[in-house]
Design an enzyme around this catalytic site. Structure first.
Site, PDB file in Angstrom:
ATOM      1  CE  LYS A 287       1.687   6.621  11.704  1.00  0.00           C
ATOM      2  NZ  LYS A 287       1.995   5.718  10.686  1.00  0.00           N
TER       3      LYS A 287
ATOM      4  NE  ARG B 219       6.468  12.020   5.100  1.00  0.00           N
ATOM      5  CZ  ARG B 219       5.680  11.077   5.639  1.00  0.00           C
ATOM      6  NH1 ARG B 219       5.631  10.917   6.936  1.00  0.00           N
ATOM      7  NH2 ARG B 219       4.937  10.316   4.871  1.00  0.00           N
TER       8      ARG B 219
ATOM      9  NE  ARG C 234      -0.072   1.343   6.995  1.00  0.00           N
ATOM     10  CZ  ARG C 234       0.990   2.114   7.249  1.00  0.00           C
ATOM     11  NH1 ARG C 234       1.882   1.755   8.130  1.00  0.00           N
ATOM     12  NH2 ARG C 234       1.143   3.234   6.616  1.00  0.00           N
TER      13      ARG C 234
ATOM     14  NE  ARG D 275       7.890   8.083   3.069  1.00  0.00           N
ATOM     15  CZ  ARG D 275       7.153   7.713   4.113  1.00  0.00           C
ATOM     16  NH1 ARG D 275       7.544   8.011   5.318  1.00  0.00           N
ATOM     17  NH2 ARG D 275       6.020   7.059   3.923  1.00  0.00           N
TER      18      ARG D 275
HETATM   19  P1  ADP Z   1       3.009   6.317   6.096  1.00  0.00           P
HETATM   20  O1  ADP Z   1       2.506   6.234   7.520  1.00  0.00           O
HETATM   21  O2  ADP Z   1       3.352   7.719   5.692  1.00  0.00           O
HETATM   22  O3  ADP Z   1       2.105   5.639   5.114  1.00  0.00           O
HETATM   23  P2  ADP Z   1       4.973   4.209   6.573  1.00  0.00           P
HETATM   24  O4  ADP Z   1       6.431   4.451   6.634  1.00  0.00           O
HETATM   25  O5  ADP Z   1       4.278   3.796   7.830  1.00  0.00           O
HETATM   26  O6  ADP Z   1       4.395   5.586   6.023  1.00  0.00           O
HETATM   27  O7  ADP Z   1       4.611   3.119   5.456  1.00  0.00           O
HETATM   28  C1  ADP Z   1       5.062   3.240   4.143  1.00  0.00           C
HETATM   29  C2  ADP Z   1       4.469   2.120   3.284  1.00  0.00           C
HETATM   30  O8  ADP Z   1       4.939   0.846   3.752  1.00  0.00           O
HETATM   31  C3  ADP Z   1       2.948   1.983   3.319  1.00  0.00           C
HETATM   32  O9  ADP Z   1       2.300   2.865   2.419  1.00  0.00           O
HETATM   33  C4  ADP Z   1       2.761   0.518   2.895  1.00  0.00           C
HETATM   34  O10 ADP Z   1       2.936   0.348   1.523  1.00  0.00           O
HETATM   35  C5  ADP Z   1       3.925  -0.152   3.597  1.00  0.00           C
HETATM   36  N1  ADP Z   1       3.517  -0.629   4.933  1.00  0.00           N
HETATM   37  C6  ADP Z   1       3.945  -0.143   6.130  1.00  0.00           C
HETATM   38  N2  ADP Z   1       3.352  -0.799   7.146  1.00  0.00           N
HETATM   39  C7  ADP Z   1       2.520  -1.712   6.580  1.00  0.00           C
HETATM   40  C8  ADP Z   1       1.607  -2.670   7.090  1.00  0.00           C
HETATM   41  N3  ADP Z   1       1.423  -2.840   8.403  1.00  0.00           N
HETATM   42  N4  ADP Z   1       0.922  -3.430   6.210  1.00  0.00           N
HETATM   43  C9  ADP Z   1       1.096  -3.300   4.907  1.00  0.00           C
HETATM   44  N5  ADP Z   1       1.914  -2.398   4.344  1.00  0.00           N
HETATM   45  C10 ADP Z   1       2.627  -1.611   5.165  1.00  0.00           C
END
Ligand code: ADP
Length: 196
Positions: A15, A129, A90, A135
């Protein structure tokens, strides 16, 4: 041309990579909620301190926090010509909030892209990754938790967007360039402005 897009897909589907490439093609900002949280965690801000315990475990940050953050971001001048939202919404409550934010601004989404990939491909990419990027949330436990939350809370949102005629599904398996071309072609087929 404005394009207002959401990009969805399970962890490891690519993504973030595709959102950045598409954003460049369309000349709009890619807005990643995960990146915003990581920047705040790194900077030691109040938001970062609050978010960190959730992100590290792979849990969602509470909606009250995330929704306000997205509302603020979408009020900035650079999104007037469009945006790509990566990582939001989400869950169902965030879909409702995004609808409200956009309605308040008098705009609407053009499309919701779902990038798909099999679980074994996802796990392989995430393991790579984890080695490359280190990370904090790429531990086996946190990855499993995020994939579970995706399946339970996020994947069902595609049905709602499909019912609105907004969903564009794209196969995320293949070389990065190949997937980008597929994505651009799919958006063009869906008559999304400025994709080609
Ligand atoms: P990934 O898709 O690998 O989980 P992201 O970078 O999209 O990685 O998100 C990392 C973290 O940030 C998520 O696991 C969550 O804790 C938080 N996060 C990101 N977007 C949201 C969201 N829309 N609502 C709640 N928490 C979020």
């Amino acid at each position: 041309m404005t394009a207002r897009l959401v990009i969805m897909g399970p962890q490891g589907a690519g993504k973030g990579t595709q959102a950045a490439r598409l954003a460049e093609r369309l000349g709009v900002p890619a807005i990643s909620t995960g990146d915003i949280f990581r920047a705040n965690i790194k900077g030691g801000t109040e938001l970062g301190v609050l978010a960190q315990s959730y992100t590290a475990r792979g849990d969602l940050v509470p909606d009250s926090v995330t929704n306000d953050m997205v509302r603020d971001r979408l009020a900035q001048g650079d999104v007037e010509g469009g945006f790509i939202l990566d990582g939001y919404p989400r869950n169902a409550a965030q879909v409702t909030e995004l609808d409200a934010i956009l309605a308040d601004r008098g705009v609407a989404l053009d499309a919701v892209v779902e990038l798909t990939a099999d679980r074994d491909v996802l796990l392989e990419r995430l393991a790579r990754r984890a080695e490359l990027e280190g990370r904090e949330d790429d531990t086996p436990e946190s990855i499993a938790r995020r994939l579970d939350i995706y399946a339970e809370q996020t994947a069902p949102l595609t049905t709602a967007y499909a019912e609105r005629g907004l969903l564009v599904r794209v196969d995320g398996i293949g070389a990065i360039d190949e997937v980008t071309e597929r994505l651009v072609a799919a958006l063009d087929d869906a008559s999304v402005p400025g994709a080609v």
